[in-house]
Design a protein around this motif. Structure first.
Motif, mmCIF file in Angstrom:
data_model
loop_
_atom_site.group_PDB
_atom_site.id
_atom_site.type_symbol
_atom_site.label_atom_id
_atom_site.label_comp_id
_atom_site.label_asym_id
_atom_site.label_seq_id
_atom_site.Cartn_x
_atom_site.Cartn_y
_atom_site.Cartn_z
ATOM 1 N N LEU A 36 46.037 -33.090 84.504
ATOM 2 C CA LEU A 36 46.323 -34.496 84.286
ATOM 3 C C LEU A 36 47.344 -35.016 85.283
ATOM 4 C CD1 LEU A 36 46.507 -34.438 80.419
ATOM 5 C CD2 LEU A 36 44.659 -35.243 81.853
ATOM 6 N N TYR A 37 48.015 -34.096 85.971
ATOM 7 C CA TYR A 37 49.106 -34.531 86.821
ATOM 8 C C TYR A 37 48.882 -34.220 88.292
ATOM 9 C CZ TYR A 37 51.065 -35.490 82.376
ATOM 10 O OH TYR A 37 51.243 -36.018 81.134
ATOM 11 N N VAL A 38 47.641 -33.976 88.658
ATOM 12 C CA VAL A 38 47.319 -33.856 90.083
ATOM 13 C C VAL A 38 46.225 -34.881 90.385
ATOM 14 C CG1 VAL A 38 47.943 -31.439 90.293
ATOM 15 C CG2 VAL A 38 45.646 -32.044 89.587
ATOM 16 N N THR A 81 54.929 -38.061 82.436
ATOM 17 C CA THR A 81 54.359 -39.318 82.908
ATOM 18 C C THR A 81 55.439 -40.283 83.393
ATOM 19 O OG1 THR A 81 54.271 -39.971 80.600
ATOM 20 C CG2 THR A 81 52.195 -39.394 81.634
ATOM 21 N N PHE A 82 56.577 -40.325 82.699
ATOM 22 C CA PHE A 82 57.597 -41.297 83.086
ATOM 23 C C PHE A 82 58.564 -40.726 84.118
ATOM 24 C CE2 PHE A 82 56.098 -42.775 79.013
ATOM 25 C CZ PHE A 82 56.043 -44.149 79.166
ATOM 26 N N ARG A 83 58.538 -39.403 84.275
ATOM 27 C CA ARG A 83 59.421 -38.721 85.207
ATOM 28 C C ARG A 83 60.878 -39.042 84.937
ATOM 29 N NH1 ARG A 83 56.696 -36.520 89.139
ATOM 30 N NH2 ARG A 83 58.554 -36.390 90.396
ATOM 31 N N ARG A 84 61.197 -39.155 83.657
ATOM 32 C CA ARG A 84 62.585 -39.400 83.256
ATOM 33 C C ARG A 84 62.856 -38.480 82.070
ATOM 34 N NH1 ARG A 84 62.811 -44.898 80.995
ATOM 35 N NH2 ARG A 84 64.875 -44.114 80.567
ATOM 36 N N PRO A 85 64.138 -38.317 81.709
ATOM 37 C CA PRO A 85 64.426 -37.472 80.551
ATOM 38 C C PRO A 85 63.639 -37.939 79.325
ATOM 39 C CG PRO A 85 66.455 -37.992 81.697
ATOM 40 C CD PRO A 85 65.360 -38.776 82.384
ATOM 41 N N VAL A 281 53.984 -42.078 71.389
ATOM 42 C CA VAL A 281 53.642 -40.689 71.124
ATOM 43 C C VAL A 281 52.127 -40.508 71.138
ATOM 44 C CG1 VAL A 281 53.554 -40.680 68.616
ATOM 45 C CG2 VAL A 281 54.434 -38.719 69.792
ATOM 46 N N ASN A 283 50.058 -42.086 73.168
ATOM 47 C CA ASN A 283 49.735 -41.934 74.586
ATOM 48 C C ASN A 283 50.210 -40.590 75.117
ATOM 49 O OD1 ASN A 283 48.533 -44.424 74.745
ATOM 50 N ND2 ASN A 283 50.408 -45.477 75.332
ATOM 51 N N ILE A 285 50.523 -37.810 73.525
ATOM 52 C CA ILE A 285 49.641 -36.731 73.089
ATOM 53 C C ILE A 285 48.390 -36.710 73.949
ATOM 54 C CG2 ILE A 285 48.133 -35.942 71.219
ATOM 55 C CD1 ILE A 285 50.240 -36.941 69.262
ATOM 56 N N SER A 286 47.838 -37.900 74.185
ATOM 57 C CA SER A 286 46.636 -37.975 74.988
ATOM 58 C C SER A 286 46.895 -37.493 76.418
ATOM 59 C CB SER A 286 46.118 -39.407 74.987
ATOM 60 O OG SER A 286 45.027 -39.520 75.843
ATOM 61 N N GLN A 287 48.067 -37.805 76.954
ATOM 62 C CA GLN A 287 48.413 -37.376 78.312
ATOM 63 C C GLN A 287 48.996 -35.979 78.332
ATOM 64 O OE1 GLN A 287 48.175 -39.167 81.143
ATOM 65 N NE2 GLN A 287 47.447 -41.065 80.272
ATOM 66 N N ARG A 288 49.084 -35.336 77.154
ATOM 67 C CA ARG A 288 49.730 -34.028 77.022
ATOM 68 C C ARG A 288 51.112 -34.040 77.649
ATOM 69 N NH1 ARG A 288 45.663 -30.003 77.542
ATOM 70 N NH2 ARG A 288 43.923 -30.659 76.261
ATOM 71 N N VAL A 293 56.298 -35.703 73.465
ATOM 72 C CA VAL A 293 55.801 -35.453 72.111
ATOM 73 C C VAL A 293 56.839 -34.668 71.320
ATOM 74 C CG1 VAL A 293 53.997 -34.377 70.739
ATOM 75 C CG2 VAL A 293 53.416 -35.451 72.900
ATOM 76 N N LEU B 161 50.743 -37.873 63.311
ATOM 77 C CA LEU B 161 50.958 -37.241 64.615
ATOM 78 C C LEU B 161 50.280 -35.879 64.663
ATOM 79 C CD1 LEU B 161 54.628 -38.091 65.511
ATOM 80 C CD2 LEU B 161 52.528 -39.334 65.952
ATOM 81 N N VAL B 168 42.862 -34.622 69.001
ATOM 82 C CA VAL B 168 42.747 -34.810 70.447
ATOM 83 C C VAL B 168 42.321 -33.502 71.084
ATOM 84 C CG1 VAL B 168 44.135 -35.055 72.527
ATOM 85 C CG2 VAL B 168 44.263 -36.795 70.777
ATOM 86 N N ASN C 40 54.279 -46.991 83.703
ATOM 87 C CA ASN C 40 55.038 -45.752 83.584
ATOM 88 C C ASN C 40 56.275 -45.699 84.452
ATOM 89 O OD1 ASN C 40 53.297 -44.669 81.760
ATOM 90 N ND2 ASN C 40 52.051 -43.645 83.292
ATOM 91 N N THR C 41 56.175 -46.260 85.645
ATOM 92 C CA THR C 41 57.288 -46.098 86.588
ATOM 93 C C THR C 41 57.284 -47.226 87.612
ATOM 94 O OG1 THR C 41 58.278 -44.648 88.241
ATOM 95 C CG2 THR C 41 55.884 -44.624 88.099
ATOM 96 N N THR C 125 53.325 -36.774 92.073
ATOM 97 C CA THR C 125 51.881 -36.913 92.043
ATOM 98 C C THR C 125 51.627 -38.405 91.913
ATOM 99 O OG1 THR C 125 51.826 -36.774 89.651
ATOM 100 C CG2 THR C 125 51.559 -34.712 90.861
ATOM 101 N N ASP C 181 65.321 -40.532 88.475
ATOM 102 C CA ASP C 181 65.359 -41.267 87.221
ATOM 103 C C ASP C 181 65.723 -42.733 87.459
ATOM 104 O OD1 ASP C 181 65.560 -42.074 84.634
ATOM 105 O OD2 ASP C 181 67.387 -40.949 84.188
ATOM 106 N N ASP C 398 38.053 -37.318 74.402
ATOM 107 C CA ASP C 398 39.267 -38.058 74.715
ATOM 108 C C ASP C 398 39.430 -38.086 76.234
ATOM 109 O OD1 ASP C 398 41.831 -39.307 73.787
ATOM 110 O OD2 ASP C 398 42.626 -37.725 75.062
ATOM 111 N N ALA C 400 41.914 -38.776 78.647
ATOM 112 C CA ALA C 400 42.923 -38.099 79.456
ATOM 113 C C ALA C 400 43.020 -36.616 79.135
ATOM 114 C CB ALA C 400 44.285 -38.769 79.267
ATOM 115 N N SER C 401 43.118 -36.299 77.867
ATOM 116 C CA SER C 401 43.469 -34.918 77.552
ATOM 117 C C SER C 401 42.298 -33.964 77.696
ATOM 118 C CB SER C 401 44.040 -34.832 76.144
ATOM 119 O OG SER C 401 43.020 -35.034 75.211
ATOM 120 N N VAL C 404 39.325 -35.605 81.601
ATOM 121 C CA VAL C 404 39.862 -35.520 82.962
ATOM 122 C C VAL C 404 39.994 -34.071 83.442
ATOM 123 C CG1 VAL C 404 41.900 -35.970 84.382
ATOM 124 C CG2 VAL C 404 40.966 -37.777 82.958
#
Lengths: 324, 316, 520
Positions: A36-38, A81-85, A281, A283, A285-288, A293, B161, B168, C40-41, C125, C181, C398, C400-401, C404
């Motif tokens: 999901l992150y590449v 996804t947010f690249r923040r804490p 949460v 989103n 979960i869906s984005q892992r 989460v 949740l 999911v 997101n950013t 990324t 950040d 689903d 994204a999870s 993809v």
């Protein structure tokens, strides 16, 4: 008393660890989230590099132990996804959800008690019938449907309420901007009404029926009958004796009720574009986005535990029979 | 929304006095039923509710015979027909949906799946919960601690949740939904059964069974369990309602049953894009089916509680 | 009693007081856009989603930019030269550029913008490092002089000029001073607008700081995930533009009197891929679709024009290949809907109907909620295929999870539903999906040498005409061999309030620089 609190705190730690473990396992069942992150054009080497960078190449138990030991140092990790804490992301979304849930809770309880009492006092009359019919309906309508219908009717047709959106109150309050918070309060409440009803209607209905039946029960008790036979006015009977005892079961429920309302929040936040933790949460979960989460789940569990502890303590004060 | 996990109506559960484990003779059973029926007739609404549930069950069982069309047969050329429309030589009583499927047929088949999901989830949650509660209450000690802490963990976890996470990952499917919703209910049952077991454990008739040398499983399942069935049925009847609603909410999030499986909840969720375009029938019929069914379960639950709780009857 | 009633009225008045402000149409200098996905950013390098990038383009300039018509025109740069071997591009920046904080924007900043996105320490990324850089094989960027920046590529690539135009430029000093950040939340603008406030999940407010660009002083982007809610907000005129209108809500908007739907033919290529990898070769359906005759037969089984008119509320012409019109091969005719033909071809290919009417069973996988009305479109395709005896099991996953990762590993199938972003400025841009057999975007594992061997001819072609001949021949191979079940180019629906004049673009970009109030 103090031993009770200490015991509860120890139990809470166990609960929190259990909660993190369950969510960790649940999210890992589906395989590692690197893909999901590449980018879709990434080569095998790039994917490998990303996997290493994200730490998903390590064995699962190592990942979990690392996570817990970081957690104990107050580090929740960075959101993928947010690249923040992750904890910052969660705490930013939390106030909106607290506002909504609290509003729904107040709505559910403050209306449920008078409606339930009223219904009980006029048992068998059309008043009782109609209140209970609405309450039954309230327990039969899915909240997303109620939400969309309210948007159509009160938002679009009658233009009584804003269709969606959020005016923050708690956030500026917590940031110390007290004046701004309170000048925004009427607006904030105004935006809260429809989503609040959508979240709280089910609880309102259930509590109204609960109050009604516990009221009926109390009215049948000996001491109420004694009071009546002494010639005390009906009003005094209701207020002094029946009501006092009838709302106790509702108080016990507040702690659990809050957790319950949080469950409804995910769907309602989608419908009303409410920027809360439910949508975040979902989103995540869906984005892992595992760190987000985990952080949300921990924060929500903490709130739930604290609230229930408080309710128990308060209850011990109201009801002298309860001893810890 | 009903995805929370609070022990619904926990406090409304009657504390039923111990019933000695005498096996009721056929005549007594009939008498009991007669008394129940009379109480239903007096209260009126439970009869209506029973009738509605009977209709739902008939639809669920005989749906395939009653349905005029295959519920999954699409025809995008006749999509979104109003109710009572004729197209070619086919008649669509309740109109068609966004893929041209017959709403009436889907409603009938939906009764089957919705009921199946509701009842099975209760069966799953109830079974786990009852066993956990019995064991927890009867043995106490560390087993009790472990089970109750597990329950606490789950309660502290907003259930939706957990449901989202698992669905999911596992993907949509009727079995997955049943499992997830069922597991979501167990704590409710476990807590109530445990409390009842704790109080029953010390009662004379249990002591007697123990003295007579009955085995532990026998005491738990044949002596204690029959005495807590009554409150369980009350909770179960309320829970079926909340499970059906939960299924609808999960469908809204796209995590419900696969689209080829019609349920009322998923039909309602699919209709949400059509509401603003005034295609009311897509939401109205499944909506009314859910409302009536849930209402009926609630009414039956209410009646059952009143019926089983002798104190309430003393009220004038 | 009367007293009580007064109190009640007063209470109502207090409650209703905020209504006036809450339900007002936005002021004249402000435009409000309703988008469906969260942002997101605001760090320019890792931005990956379309909505996120749309907002960012108002904040950050690019060297060149692509116009709605597909022309590539100067933005922060004013000219460029390509080296002889085609592996380095040197851009000359406009003079006197500054960033929001007053820092001068020079070639050094432009080079930094590229190199920062590629820096492995940042582990970014997103579109720039993940898509642009890997496509052009980015080697590095360097400031040659005060205003000239040189970008080095690994190999010549006819579409690199367009891809470089997607990289956001920003100032060096301000970004070096920030942690990742901080950079995610505090963009320092190089474009006409700057970020005023960002309430995640709710709204983003931008304000114009360059006087001469853009018509609105303020832009508010509101995140509204639910389609019905977006439509309701548009009809109520609280929002001026919404994206991703649900096709079944188009009439409701057009009949509202307060807004209209502006449809536009998008460039996203929607198709069903046949995964021909060995992973599926031992399944019944997976084996069947290895046969080109079967794949071609299935082209006749799906009524694409009806899917468009019925499910997408849009008249479309069926695709003849993977290239957006008008760049396709003009001699190819879309496969017609002819179920008898499909049945006949399947019979001939050796897949007759069995006694139960089924030829073979196959799974069609799809992600949920990503493309226009995808859930219904996929189910309709499943029905069309089942109608000719190919029992199709639709699996909706689903997005994204689950979906993809399958797609990225090229393991979706044996049939999968996908939409691949495209462009109109070059047929090669669309064709690079299938640059080599092992390409990450060759999700079907198609390996026909009549296609893949021709890329050397493309590179060797000396003139545009010669190249065009090769392209047309390749597209014919694609059409005949049918690695994709060809569907359509996705239309995009924008809801536009009568208050504003907005022209949607074909490439899903929502840029508001030229948008103005209606009637002005």
């Amino acid at each position: 008393m103090w031993t009770f609190i200490v015991r509860r705190l120890i139990q809470s730690v166990i609960v929190i660890i259990g909660v993190t473990f369950i969510s960790f396992v649940a999210l890992q069942i589906g395989g590692d989230p690197t893909y999901l992150y590449v980018s879709e054009r990434a080569s095998t080497e790039e994917i490998e590099a990303a996997r290493r960078a994200l730490g998903f190449d390590r064995p699962l138990h190592i990942q979990y132990v690392t996570y817990i030991s970081n957690l104990l140092q107050g580090d929740f990790g960075n959101s993928l996804t947010f690249r923040r804490p992750a904890i910052d992301v969660v705490l930013q979304a939390l106030p909106a959800t607290i506002e909504l849930t609290l509003f729904a809770l107040i709505l559910a309880i403050s209306l449920a008690i008078p409606l339930g009492v009223f219904s009980a006092l006029y048992r068998g009359t059309p008043v009782d019938g109609s209140i209970m019919t609405v309450a039954m309906l309230g327990q039969s309508i899915p909240n997303f449907w109620l939400g969309i219908m309210m948007i159509m009717l009160f938002g679009l047709q009658l233009r009584l309420f804003p269709i969606s959106g959020h005016v923050p109150f708690l956030m500026p309050l917590l940031q110390g901007e007290i004046v701004r918070a309170f000048t925004q309060l009427p607006q904030a409440l105004y935006y809260m009404i429809m989503p609040g009803v959508a979240v709280g209607f089910y609880s309102l209905s259930r509590n109204a029926r609960l109050v009604r039946s516990s009221m009926l029960e109390v009215l049948g008790q000996d001491y109420v009958r004694t009071a009546r036979s002494k010639g005390i006015s009906e009003r005094a009977v209701v207020v002094r004796h029946a009501l006092r005892n009838a709302w106790l079961p509702v108080v016990t429920m507040i702690g659990l009720e809050f957790g319950f309302l949080l469950g409804g929040v995910v769907v309602v936040e989608m419908v009303f574009s409410w920027p809360g933790i439910g949508r975040l949460v979902f989103n995540a979960i869906s984005q892992r986005d595992i760190p987000v989460v985990q952080a949300s789940v921990i924060v929500l569990a903490l709130i739930f535990i604290t609230l229930n502890l408080l309710v128990d303590l308060i209850y011990a004060r109201i009801d002298p029979r309860v001893k810890y | 929304m009903s995805l929370g996990l609070k022990p619904e109506h926990a406090d409304a559960v009657p504390s039923v006095g111990p019933v000695p484990p005498a096996s009721p003779k056929g005549r007594e059973l009939r008498k009991e039923f007669k008394r129940a029926w009379r109480s239903m007739v007096v209260a009126k609404w439970p009869v209506v509710a029973l009738f509605i549930l009977l209709c739902v069950v008939i639809a669920a069982v005989f749906g395939p015979l009653l349905a005029p069309f295959d519920p999954n047969r699409q025809n995008i050329m006749i999509r979104l027909l109003d109710p009572l429309q004729q197209s070619g030589n086919a008649f669509y009583l309740l109109g068609t949906d966004a893929l041209g499927r017959d709403v009436f047929s889907r409603l009938l088949y939906g009764a089957r799946i919705s009921l199946l999901v509701g009842l099975c989830a209760i069966a799953v949650g109830g079974t786990i919960g009852v066993i956990a509660g019995l064991v927890s209450g009867y043995f106490g000690g560390w087993i009790d601690d472990v089970i109750m802490r597990l329950g606490d963990i789950q309660l502290a976890f907003p259930f939706i949740l957990l449901a989202i996470m698992f669905l999911v990952v596992l993907g949509p499917g009727v079995l997955n939904i049943i499992l997830v919703l069922g597991i979501g209910q167990w704590v409710t049952y476990a807590r109530i059964v445990r409390a009842q077991t704790l109080s029953l454990r010390e009662k004379e008739f249990v002591e007697a069974a123990r003295a007579l040398g009955d085995s532990t499983p026998s005491i738990i399942f044949r002596t204690i369990l029959p005495n807590i069935v009554a409150p369980l049925t009350v909770i179960a009847s309320f829970n079926v309602a909340s499970v059906i609603l939960s299924e609808a909410a999960l469908s809204f999030l796209g995590l419900g049953v696969p689209p080829s499986v019609p349920t009322w909840g998923s039909m309602l969720a699919e209709s949400r894009d059509q509401l603003i375009a005034n295609r009311w029938w897509l939401a109205f019929f499944p909506g009314i089916a859910i409302v009536l069914t849930v209402l009926s379960f609630n009414i039956i639950g209410d009646w059952l509680r009143d019926f089983l709780d002798p104190r309430l009857k003393t009220i004038g | 009693m009367a007293m009580k009633r007064h109190l009640l009225l007063a209470g109502a008045a207090v409650l209703l007081a905020p209504m006036a402000t809450a339900l007002a149409v936005p002021p004249e200098d402000t435009i409000v856009v309703g988008i469906s996905a969260d942002v997101n950013t605001f760090d320019p390098a890792p931005i990956s989603s379309r909505d996120n990038s749309n907002i960012a383009k108002h904040i950050f300039g690019t060297l060149y930019e692509i116009t709605p018509d597909g022309d590539i025109v100067p933005d922060l740069a004013e000219s460029y030269v390509v080296s002889e071997d085609g592996t380095s591009y040197t851009y000359t920046l406009r003079e006197g550029l500054t960033c929001e904080d007053g820092e001068a924007l020079t070639a050094e900043d432009a080079a930094y913008s590229f190199n920062r996105a590629a820096d492995p320490d940042n582990a970014f990324t997103g579109n720039t490092p993940g898509f642009v850089f890997s496509s052009i094989q980015f080697q590095g960027a360097e400031a040659v002089s005060d205003l000239e920046v040189r970008i080095d590529l690994g190999r010549p690539n006819p579409v690199s000029f367009g891809l470089i135009a997607e990289v956001f430029i920003h100032c060096k000093d301000s970004y070096e001073a920030m942690t990742l950040d901080e950079a995610a939340r505090n963009p320092v603008a190089s474009g006409p607008y700057r970020l005023v406030s960002w309430e995640p999940g709710s709204q983003v407010v931008l304000e114009r700081w360059k006087e001469d660009e853009g018509n609105f002083q303020n832009i508010i982007w509101r995140v509204i995930p639910e389609a019905s809610t977006r439509t309701a907000e548009l009809i109520a005129q609280n929002v001026d533009i919404i994206t991703n209108v649900s096709p079944d809500q188009i009439d409701a908007i057009n009949n509202s009197g307060s807004a209209k739907v502006a449809p536009v033919q998008g460039t996203r290529r929607i198709y069903v891929g046949f995964n021909m990898s060995d992973d599926f070769a031992d399944t019944e359906g997976g084996a069947a679709i290895q046969n080109a005759e079967v794949r071609r037969a299935l082209q006749y089984a799906v009524d694409v024009p009806s899917i468009c008119t019925q499910l997408l509320n849009f008249e479309c012409e069926r695709a003849t290949g993977l290239v957006n019109p008008p760049n396709g091969n003009p001699n190819l005719v879309p496969y017609p809907y002819d179920p008898e033909m499909a049945e006949q071809l399947l019979d001939e290919a050796g897949f007759p109907r069995a006694d139960n009417g089924v030829r073979f069973e196959i799974t069609l996988q799809a992600g949920r909620g990503r493309y226009l009305n995808d859930v219904n479109v996929v189910q309709a395709i499943g029905q069309f295929l089942s109608d000719v005896g190919v029992q199709t099991n639709v699996e909706l996953l689903d997005w994204a999870s689950t979906y993809v990762p399958l797609i990225s590993q090229r393991k979706a199938g044996p049939m999968f539903f996908l939409g691949s972003g495209g462009g109109t400025w070059s047929p090669l841009y669309d064709m690079t999906d299938l640059s080599v057999v092992g390409a990450g975007t060759n999700y079907t594992h198609w390996d026909n040498p009549d296609w893949f061997d021709r890329w050397t001819d493309i590179a060797a072609a000396e003139t545009e005409e010669e190249r065009r001949v090769v392209i047309n021949e390749m597209l014919e191979v694609f059409y005949e061999d049918s690695p994709w079940l060809l569907l359509y180019f996705q239309p995009d629906f924008y809801g536009v309030s009568s208050r504003v004049a907005f022209e949607p673009r074909r490439d899903e970009k929502v840029y508001l620089f030229d948008t103005k109030l209606a009637g002005n």
